[in-house]
Design an enzyme around this catalytic site. Sequence first.
Site, short mmCIF file in Angstrom:
data_model
loop_
_atom_site.label_atom_id
_atom_site.label_comp_id
_atom_site.label_asym_id
_atom_site.label_seq_id
_atom_site.Cartn_x
_atom_site.Cartn_y
_atom_site.Cartn_z
N LYS A 69 28.48 -13.18 22.88
CA LYS A 69 28.23 -12.13 23.87
C LYS A 69 27.26 -12.65 24.91
O LYS A 69 26.19 -13.15 24.57
CB LYS A 69 27.64 -10.88 23.21
CG LYS A 69 27.45 -9.74 24.23
CD LYS A 69 27.00 -8.45 23.60
CE LYS A 69 25.55 -8.51 23.22
NZ LYS A 69 25.01 -7.17 22.87
N GLN A 142 21.05 5.72 25.59
CA GLN A 142 21.10 5.43 24.15
C GLN A 142 20.76 6.68 23.32
O GLN A 142 21.30 6.86 22.23
CB GLN A 142 20.16 4.27 23.80
CG GLN A 142 20.18 3.83 22.33
CD GLN A 142 21.56 3.61 21.74
OE1 GLN A 142 21.86 4.05 20.64
NE2 GLN A 142 22.44 2.93 22.48
N THR A 227 12.39 -0.55 20.04
CA THR A 227 11.57 -1.76 19.99
C THR A 227 12.40 -2.93 19.48
O THR A 227 12.77 -2.97 18.31
CB THR A 227 10.34 -1.55 19.09
OG1 THR A 227 9.58 -0.46 19.61
CG2 THR A 227 9.48 -2.81 19.04
N ASP A 228 12.69 -3.85 20.38
CA ASP A 228 13.44 -5.03 19.98
C ASP A 228 12.78 -6.30 20.49
O ASP A 228 13.35 -7.37 20.43
CB ASP A 228 14.89 -4.95 20.47
CG ASP A 228 14.97 -4.80 21.97
OD1 ASP A 228 13.90 -4.71 22.62
OD2 ASP A 228 16.09 -4.77 22.50
#
Lengths: 331, 331
Positions: A69, A142, A227-228
Amino acid sequence: MKTLLLSKDDVRQLISMSEVIGAVEDAYKAFNSDQVIQPGYIGIDLPDPRGEIDFKVGYCKAGELISMKASSGGFVDNPTAYGVPSGMASIILFDGRSGALICVMDGSLILGLRTGASGAVSVKALARKNASTVASIGTGNQARMQIRAVSEIINIEEIYAWDSNPEAVLQYQADIQAEFGIPVTVSRSKKDAVTRADILITTTRGKGSLVEADWVRPGTHIVAIGTDQRGKQELDPEIFRNAKVVVDSMMQCTEKGETWHPIDREIIAKEDIHGEIGEILLGQKPGRESDDEITIFDSTGMAIQDNTTAGRIYRNAVANGVGTFFSFFGE
Amino acid sequence: MKTLLLSKDDVRQLISMSEVIGAVEDAYKAFNSDQVIQPGYIGIDLPDPRGEIDFKVGYCKAGELISMKASSGGFVDNPTAYGVPSGMASIILFDGRSGALICVMDGSLILGLRTGASGAVSVKALARKNASTVASIGTGNQARMQIRAVSEIINIEEIYAWDSNPEAVLQYQADIQAEFGIPVTVSRSKKDAVTRADILITTTRGKGSLVEADWVRPGTHIVAIGTDQRGKQELDPEIFRNAKVVVDSMMQCTEKGETWHPIDREIIAKEDIHGEIGEILLGQKPGRESDDEITIFDSTGMAIQDNTTAGRIYRNAVANGVGTFFSFFGE
């Protein structure tokens, strides 16, 4: 040898949210069954006002697909300068048996869908059986996707919504009521929303104030989406002290997820994390064990979710004759 | 927004070797001018009898293109089981200004072309002006590509060819004489070929015996192609002791190129490497300085060569109306 091309419109018609939930469950189970190779990602950062392009690769043995991706984000001038969104995505699939390029598809819907599905999978595994109210902290795209996915799993009776932007929350209220017929209460404060919820979903991108620990009622299931990466945070790390903490990937969540914060503050240790969600789905570890537990699912997102979701789309396309074939390589 | 699709046949007709040589020169110069972002690659290794798929990403500021090449290799059952080659490649291009996917092209010709061109660029920069004979150690596809490229730079009067496989060298002789009209002498030994050459090109994949140091005449230019990972070797490391050593990438060559061997054996130190070829092309460092020098060019291959080569192909396609447009994303 031909390659299938799928446009955004093709992708949209080829997959339902319930199938994405199935694909994400497949991904989590595969990840905890030695079925997955998922190397670190490659990123190219461009100078402002441009953003970045990330390349994420995954291989899933069960489907014998290798996915790549490419997703861009933060190209803030795009809408005015080029008439395209600030972020786009493409997914390419290779047949794991031969290495052949079998599909190129638009990937701009898949991130939203599979992230929504991750919350729903966690609700299935960790929320109370009678959970019926949702606090939605954050009301962007989201947040809507989470409602779309979670409502495939439980009957949501009421949503308590909060956003730092008052206009955004009113638009969310109107949209959710129109699309799903679920009543949405616009909460006056974040606390007001959180104290009423069986399920708390945070999708704020983690740059604002935190959900405080003493707002969270016993029995709440928390879906921590926003949170990523380091620098983002949505939850008071004290919430983790007595909660059952479940992550998508131990490595990712302890390095850059919401779970990094309580570990950094020494509120919990890595050993206190209950497990990865795939372990629960496979029955290797229990899910919720009492109605009073606070459960947290920390979702950072994994390449293998794109792999299994794109795989379903590809197989649906082939089965239904959707898409356009192109021969890159000979006949 | 539309994406251009280019098949292998399209690619073949869209670029000449002299243009690839130009593109590879651009790549080397850009690499030494802070114009390039080129992160490490991602690889997926599959169980035998399958091979691997590698993903290499590069960004070149001059052309404002981000490239991703996916290349497979070692799928030995492919020809019989699926009727496709054991290795294939695809290149996708993104517009660096917007992140948009602008091109998907077959990449199976590009590796051979740009690797051939790398040898030719080094001949231009490092071989004696009157060089006219070539020793070809290894006579496979890349050996032919080297001749095709080098003959764009100098007038090759004679080729001395050696291969561990006697049938392969006879086929090479017939093919090269037919295609280029250059006389090819099949050498009885590797030494026999090497001692007659102004330019020594090694393309054996580095699993056999070595070219020995005392065979190499003063003034020889060596193009070392076959070693791009640990475990491969083509040259006696003693050759490096008094040679002018030029690399494509200091980092790659000292870690996994032919140059790793003499460094590992402490025959030379990193500081003894003359420089990267881009520095010579940019005039920052001298090339050959006398007719007696032995020069070595160690080519490990860089993503940015794919980037600039694919960029030329893409621009030629747009200029000449070649290829097929597909709309992945809206209209």
